[in-house]
Design an enzyme around this catalytic site. Structure first.
Site, PDB file in Angstrom:
ATOM      1  CD  GLU A  20      78.075  55.563 -10.613  1.00 12.07           C
ATOM      2  OE1 GLU A  20      78.472  54.976 -11.535  1.00 12.07           O
ATOM      3  OE2 GLU A  20      77.664  55.009  -9.393  1.00 12.07           O
ATOM      4  CB  ALA A  22      91.010  24.022   9.863  1.00 11.25           C
TER       5      ALA A  22
END
Length: 342
Positions: free
Chosen positions: A54, A162
């Protein structure tokens, strides 16, 4: 007026601060003139400790040709409830009132107990028309880490590993049976590609902290930095129950913060301590022992698995046993899976 259109734009703007605002939420703001739906200014939270969305929106308005516009005929769209308390910056709700905005449309309420509806109350008490609850699902997804901290009172936990096509994350290695010098230890099995490594570093930038276990530190002596993506280095976390990690390990080698849990390594304590430190997310890149411990505890929120479909080693350190989903992303010939905790 299509409220969701402008909240969607707020979300788009908010993402521009993704790697720089943690532990604050990502927030975007759009100021619209009602009579012709002209966007007068936009803003987003750009950096932790600096102006919120804002504030930046009004700053851009003040720098534009529309700076003298009567804001009572304007709507401020914001993806998250404006703050109502003094922190590193003054309350945004107070600023909105001072600017004389006629209407505020909010994507979702802020669960932070320092706000939690008080921003909306301040605005309404000042006579501003406030509407709440637009694209809330998307707003929540945007700030899932921030929400975990304030709703679950713990960090958002992401597991990543992985593995080979036959289900191994590494060859067998042991610091006890190798050279006494960590510099001469056999390196980890190379599984990831340059492109998937870059994606891992992006994940490091998206999360406030990264965690590995004792064996990973002893075997690989990693720095755990974010060197292939924009954004800050994550806070480094490891467990060292038996005080085996030497003081000259690379995780202690620079100014990046490192947290080591030695005497208390149970998950309720660790998660509560991280939340107390205002750490809203942890990426776990540890070995099988650490990964399986977290999986068994059920404290995880996401899992990301990379599979090298042409790499087979026959024996080694087994990856955690988990059923892979049917859908995946293909990157450099590797299969990338994402699993969300139900």
């Amino acid at each position: 007026m299509d409220y969701e259109k402008y909240i969607a734009r707020c979300i788009e703007l908010a993402r521009r601060g993704e790697y720089y605002v943690a532990p604050n939420p990502m927030v975007g703001a759009v100021l619209l003139r009602n009579r012709d739906e002209l966007i007068l200014a936009e803003g987003w939270h750009e950096k932790y400790g600096e102006g919120h969305a804002e504030v930046n929106c009004f700053r851009r308005l003040d720098e534009s040709e529309h700076r003298n516009t009567d804001l009572s005929d304007c709507t401020l769209f914001v993806s998250l409830e404006p703050c109502s308390h003094y922190g590193k910056t003054p309350p945004c709700a107070k600023l909105i009132i001072e600017k004389g905005v006629g209407r505020v449309v909010i994507g979702m309420l802020d669960p932070n107990p320092l706000v939690a509806g008080q921003g909306v109350r301040m605005l309404r008490d000042a006579g501003i028309d406030v509407e709440v609850g637009f694209m809330e699902k998307e707003c929540r997804a945007l700030n899932k880490r921030f929400l975990a901290l304030h709703e679950k009172h713990r960090p958002y936990v992401i597991l990543k590993w992985a593995q080979t096509a036959d289900g191994f994350i590494d060859r067998f290695r042991s610091p006890e049976t190798s050279s006494n010098s960590r510099e001469h230890l056999q390196g980890a099995l190379p599984i990831s590609t340059p492109e998937t490594k870059k994606m891992v570093h992006r994940m490091r930038a998206e999360n406030m902290a990264i965690m590995v276990g004792t064996n990973t530190v002893l075997l690989d002596n990693p720095r755990l930095l974010n060197t292939h993506w924009e954004g800050r280095n994550p806070i480094r976390i490891t467990l060292d129950r038996h005080h085996r990690i030497p003081a000259d390990a690379h995780i202690f080698s620079d100014e990046t913060e490192t947290i080591v849990y030695r005497n208390r390594t149970d998950w309720p304590f660790i998660l509560a301590d991280l939340a107390q430190r205002n750490i809203h997310s942890v990426l776990v890149e540890g070995g099988t022992t650490l990964l399986n411990s977290i999986l068994a505890s059920g404290i995880w929120d996401e899992i990301h698995i990379e599979v090298a479909p042409e790499l087979v080693i026959g024996t080694g350190v087994a990856a955690p046993k988990i059923v892979l989903p049917d859908t995946y992303q293909l990157v450099d010939g590797h299969l990338l899976y994402t699993i969300l905790h139900a």
